[in-house]
Design a protein around this motif. Sequence first.
Motif, PDB file in Angstrom:
ATOM      1  N   VAL A 280       0.859  -1.191   0.000  1.00 40.21           N
ATOM      2  CA  VAL A 280       0.000   0.000   0.000  1.00 40.21           C
ATOM      3  C   VAL A 280       0.893   1.239   0.000  1.00 40.21           C
ATOM      4  N   ILE A 281       0.710   2.116  -0.973  1.00 41.10           N
ATOM      5  CA  ILE A 281       1.381   3.413  -0.968  1.00 41.10           C
ATOM      6  C   ILE A 281       0.428   4.411  -0.320  1.00 41.10           C
ATOM      7  N   ASN A 282       0.819   4.914   0.817  1.00 43.76           N
ATOM      8  CA  ASN A 282      -0.052   5.725   1.657  1.00 43.76           C
ATOM      9  C   ASN A 282       0.230   7.208   1.471  1.00 43.76           C
ATOM     10  N   SER A 294      -4.426  17.066  -4.585  1.00 44.66           N
ATOM     11  CA  SER A 294      -3.352  17.277  -5.541  1.00 44.66           C
ATOM     12  C   SER A 294      -2.185  16.323  -5.280  1.00 44.66           C
ATOM     13  N   THR A 295      -1.832  16.154  -4.026  1.00 48.46           N
ATOM     14  CA  THR A 295      -0.747  15.240  -3.678  1.00 48.46           C
ATOM     15  C   THR A 295      -1.081  13.814  -4.105  1.00 48.46           C
ATOM     16  N   PHE A 299       1.283  12.122  -6.996  1.00 53.54           N
ATOM     17  CA  PHE A 299       2.322  11.204  -6.555  1.00 53.54           C
ATOM     18  C   PHE A 299       1.849   9.785  -6.261  1.00 53.54           C
ATOM     19  N   ILE A 300       0.552   9.586  -6.121  1.00 50.89           N
ATOM     20  CA  ILE A 300       0.039   8.245  -5.816  1.00 50.89           C
ATOM     21  C   ILE A 300      -0.604   7.625  -7.054  1.00 50.89           C
ATOM     22  N   PHE A 307      -1.924  -1.127  -4.116  1.00 52.63           N
ATOM     23  CA  PHE A 307      -3.055  -0.508  -3.428  1.00 52.63           C
ATOM     24  C   PHE A 307      -2.639   0.879  -2.941  1.00 52.63           C
ATOM     25  N   THR A 308      -3.644   1.677  -2.573  1.00 51.33           N
ATOM     26  CA  THR A 308      -3.358   3.018  -2.067  1.00 51.33           C
ATOM     27  C   THR A 308      -3.978   3.233  -0.692  1.00 51.33           C
ATOM     28  N   GLY A 309      -3.368   4.162   0.049  1.00 49.23           N
ATOM     29  CA  GLY A 309      -3.888   4.591   1.337  1.00 49.23           C
ATOM     30  C   GLY A 309      -3.972   6.096   1.380  1.00 49.23           C
TER      31      GLY A 309
END
Length: 344
Positions: A280-282, A294-295, A299-300, A307-309
């Motif tokens: 997970v990229i948080n 925006s972040t 960047f995600i 997966f994302t957080g």
Amino acid sequence: MRKLIFPLVLILLFGFIACKGRSDSSAKSADTPPFSTLENIEKEDIKNQKPVDQAEYNDLLNYIANGDTTGLWPVQNQPLPLEGAVLPYHRVVAYYGNLYSKNMGVLGEYPPEEMWSRLLKETEAWEQADPKTPVVPAIHYIAVVAQGTPWSDGKYRYRMPQQQIDSALAIAKMHDALVFLDVQVGLSTVELEIPQLEKYLLMPHVHLGIDPEFSMKDGTPPGKKIGTLDAEDINFCSAYLAELVQDYNLPPKILIVHRFTKGMVTHYKNIKLSPEVQIVINMDGFGRPELKYSTYNRFIHPEPIQFTGFKLFYKNDTKESPNHLLTPEELMKLQPRPVYLQFQ
């Protein structure tokens, strides 16, 4: 931009441990803690581990992608996780912090009963916003904390003593929560720090987090600039966890990687996925809602891994009016939808 999204420099960096009577010998004793609950653990045969159903897994990935049309999400050709995987069958909602400090996150700000009352309200809100996805609560505890001083070994990090990690585990047990042990390596490395937590990571409900912000590869003290981790570092952590899963027949582990700038994670295309570990990229930035969006979008979303957080700051996200803490309903509109929510 950095000033708005850069997380608070940890109060711990400048000495909260000193008030707890820390000594250099206590850091050494944390290297090889006697974990009596795991003394008799033995390796089991991996032949009993099976992958999950492909069709169901794909359906859930498409649900998380939330109609994304860029072709980036869902991540294609990723391996099926083994049975017992938490994601994407559940969403994890975690409270983050360190029990030594009220300034590092909500986890250390309240006594356990009050903390749990607050965390359960957050899990209920997510269950209402997304009834399709069951919610699992979690305690995300900073087990290795970056320091502003080098200490005796020059590594600019402090390993939490065993009794503090045990306290975090006890708090999690109050509601059968998952536990994430977070590592800020300072001038150390993941290769040196992660093995120190192995006997905890052998517990089926304990997972790992790593924080590039405080990984200072050029020797700069933590807090002076934003650090970085490479795909090679992340692959080490993933491979280490995968080996534990294989050797001890554990359910898949989750690896959380914090991020709020491009440089915090390098060579993302070289990050390797496996059936044993879910990455997970948080999104770890704070500020007004449009800045957090925006972040996430800069960047995600553009560098898909698995997966994302999404991290929410009770104080830093709401400092200026009319800023507000983003709601589950708002975050459900993201592409992809985060499967891990962290509150600080």
